[in-house]
Design a protein around this motif. Structure first.
Motif, short mmCIF file in Angstrom:
data_model
loop_
_atom_site.label_atom_id
_atom_site.label_comp_id
_atom_site.label_asym_id
_atom_site.label_seq_id
_atom_site.Cartn_x
_atom_site.Cartn_y
_atom_site.Cartn_z
N UNK A 18 7.99 1.51 8.56
CA UNK A 18 6.71 1.15 9.11
C UNK A 18 5.62 1.02 8.10
N UNK A 19 4.71 0.29 8.06
CA UNK A 19 3.47 0.36 7.14
C UNK A 19 2.75 1.64 7.54
N UNK A 20 2.76 2.14 8.58
CA UNK A 20 1.96 3.26 9.07
C UNK A 20 2.41 4.50 8.43
N UNK A 21 3.74 4.73 8.30
CA UNK A 21 4.27 5.64 7.61
C UNK A 21 3.93 5.98 6.23
N UNK A 22 3.25 4.77 5.59
CA UNK A 22 3.08 4.98 4.03
C UNK A 22 1.88 5.65 3.74
N UNK A 23 1.01 6.06 4.98
CA UNK A 23 -0.32 6.34 4.58
C UNK A 23 -0.32 7.78 4.19
N UNK A 24 0.44 8.35 4.49
CA UNK A 24 0.47 9.95 3.52
C UNK A 24 1.31 9.97 2.50
N UNK A 80 15.60 3.53 -4.34
CA UNK A 80 16.06 3.09 -3.05
C UNK A 80 14.83 1.93 -2.69
N UNK A 81 15.49 0.70 -2.28
CA UNK A 81 14.51 -0.17 -1.74
C UNK A 81 14.70 -0.43 -0.08
N UNK A 82 13.72 -0.19 0.39
CA UNK A 82 13.70 -0.24 1.97
C UNK A 82 13.11 -1.11 2.76
N UNK A 83 13.49 -1.99 3.77
CA UNK A 83 12.80 -3.08 4.10
C UNK A 83 11.62 -2.34 5.04
N UNK A 84 10.74 -3.24 5.69
CA UNK A 84 10.10 -2.80 6.24
C UNK A 84 10.28 -3.08 7.83
N UNK A 85 9.92 -2.48 8.78
CA UNK A 85 10.07 -2.77 10.24
C UNK A 85 9.38 -3.60 10.65
N UNK A 86 9.76 -4.54 11.87
CA UNK A 86 8.63 -5.50 12.10
C UNK A 86 7.39 -4.97 12.69
N UNK A 87 6.28 -5.64 12.50
CA UNK A 87 6.29 -7.10 11.73
C UNK A 87 6.19 -6.88 10.42
N UNK A 88 7.28 -7.56 9.53
CA UNK A 88 7.41 -7.33 8.28
C UNK A 88 6.22 -7.99 7.41
#
Length: 312
Positions: free
Chosen positions: A182-188, A265-273
Motif C-alpha cells: 500500500x502507499x501508506x507503507x512507503x512513508x517510512x 523486485x517490482x511490487x504491485x500496489x494494493x487497491x486502490x492502485x
C-alpha cells in the motif's frame, strides 16, 4: 517584424530569462537580445523589464505576447492548410513524448509505424510536458503523447491507455517478497524521486504526499534523492540507496526470471492502485486527422503489457 522575432519574445516570456530562452530557440543570447531590442524599437514599446535574476513582462508586453502567440499558431495553420490537398499520411509527423514514456513506448511504436505507414516517418522529440505543450502551440510539433493532468490549452485529446504504478525495491529489501504493497507503507522508506519538471514526479508525490514537504532545510531531505531519469534511479535502487515508484511499462518483461536474474523486485500496489492516463494531444487546427488516427492505431498495436487500453 518577423515570425522569428515573435518566437523569441514568446520564449523569453515563458522562460523569464534571456539565456534559457536563447537555448530553447537554439540561438546565441546576443542574437536573441539584438532581435528583441530591434522589435522593441520598431514597436516603440518596452516588452520586458530587465533587472535582477529574472526578466518580467511589462503590462503592454503581456498583450503583445498574447497576440504574438496567436500569430504563431495562425502561421502554423497556414502550413497545415496548404497540405490539405495532399495525402495526409504522406510526409513526416512531428511527435513529442515525455521522458517517462519515450524509452518504453517508442521502440515498438516506431516499428509499428514503419510497418503500417512507412510514408509517414515519425520525427521524435523528448522533453518535459510544459515544453512539449509550448512546441505544440507554436507549431514546432504536430502532436504529443503526455500523461494527464496537464494545463488546459484547448487541445484535442484522445486517450490511449491507463498505466498502473509499481514499487521498485532492491531484491534483498524486506519488502521484496511482498505480493503487493500500500502507499501508506512507503512513508517510512527512503524514496528516490525524479527531479523537478517531470510530471511523473508529481504523480509519485500524489501517491506519497509526505515527500512533497522535503526541502534543503529539513531533515527529510536525507530521505530522498532527485534523479534525471527513471533508469538512473533504478540503478540507485539496485545499489540499495532506497526504493522508487515506476510506471508499469518501464518494468522489464523478463525481470526476475531464472534466465534474467534482476537486482530489483517490482511490487504491485494494493487497491486502490495509483495509475496515470496517457493521452495523445494535438492542435484542433491540425488537419491531418488520418495521420492522428494512424498514430493512435500504431500505439494500440504495441504490446503494452499490464496497461488498460482506452478506446473511447
Amino acid at each position: 517584424m518577423t515570425l522569428t522575432e515573435l518566437r523569441y519574445i514568446v520564449a523569453v516570456a515563458r522562460e523569464r530569462h534571456f539565456g534559457r530562452a536563447a537555448e530553447a530557440c537554439f540561438v546565441s543570447q546576443p542574437t536573441l537580445s539584438v532581435a528583441i531590442k530591434k522589435l522593441e524599437e520598431e514597436l516603440e514599446v518596452k516588452l520586458f523589464e530587465r533587472g535582477g535574476s529574472e526578466v518580467s513582462v511589462t503590462p503592454l508586453g503581456e498583450e503583445i505576447i498574447r497576440q504574438a502567440q496567436a500569430t504563431l499558431e495562425s502561421a502554423a495553420s497556414i502550413k497545415e492548410i496548404a497540405r490539405r490537398g495532399k495525402d495526409p499520411l504522406a510526409g513526416p509527423l512531428r511527435l513529442g513524448v515525455i521522458y517517462t514514456i519515450g524509452p518504453y513506448l517508442l521502440p515498438d511504436l516506431v516499428r509499428n509505424a514503419i510497418d503500417h505507414v512507412p510514408q509517414m516517418p515519425l520525427m521524435l522529440h523528448e522533453n518535459f510536458t510544459v515544453r512539449l505543450l509550448e512546441m505544440l502551440r507554436t507549431g514546432e510539433l504536430d502532436c504529443t503523447i503526455l500523461a494527464e493532468p496537464f494545463p488546459d490549452t484547448g487541445l484535442a485529446i484522445a486517450p490511449l491507455y491507463d498505466e498502473p504504478f509499481m514499487v521498485a525495491v532492491p531484491r534483498h529489501h524486506p519488502l521484496a517478497s511482498r505480493a503487493s504493497i500500500s502507499s501508506a507503507e512507503l512513508k517510512q522508506q527512503t524514496m528516490l524521486l525524479l527531479g523537478t519538471g517531470h510530471c511523473f514526479r508529481d504523480h509519485v508525490l500524489e501517491v506519497c504526499p509526505e515527500f512533497a514537504r522535503f526541502s534543503s532545510d529539513t531533515e527529510g531531505i536525507r530521505k530522498s534523492f532527485e534523479g534525471s531519469s527513471l533508469e538512473t534511479i533504478k540503478h540507485m535502487v539496485a545499489s540499495g540507496m532506497g526504493i522508487t515508484v515506476v510506471p508499469q511499462l518501464s518494468v522489464p518483461a523478463d525481470h526476475g526470471t531464472p534466465d534474467h536474474p534482476s537486482l530489483l523486485r517490482y511490487i504491485p500496489f494494493s487497491d486502490p492502485v495509483p495509475t496515470r492516463r496517457v493521452v495523445l494531444a494535438w492542435r484542433r487546427s491540425f488537419t491531418r486527422y488520418e495521420a492522428i488516427a494512424a498514430l493512435r492505431n500504431a500505439v494500440y498495436q504495441c504490446p503494452l503489457p499490464g496497461v488498460r487500453r482506452v478506446t473511447d
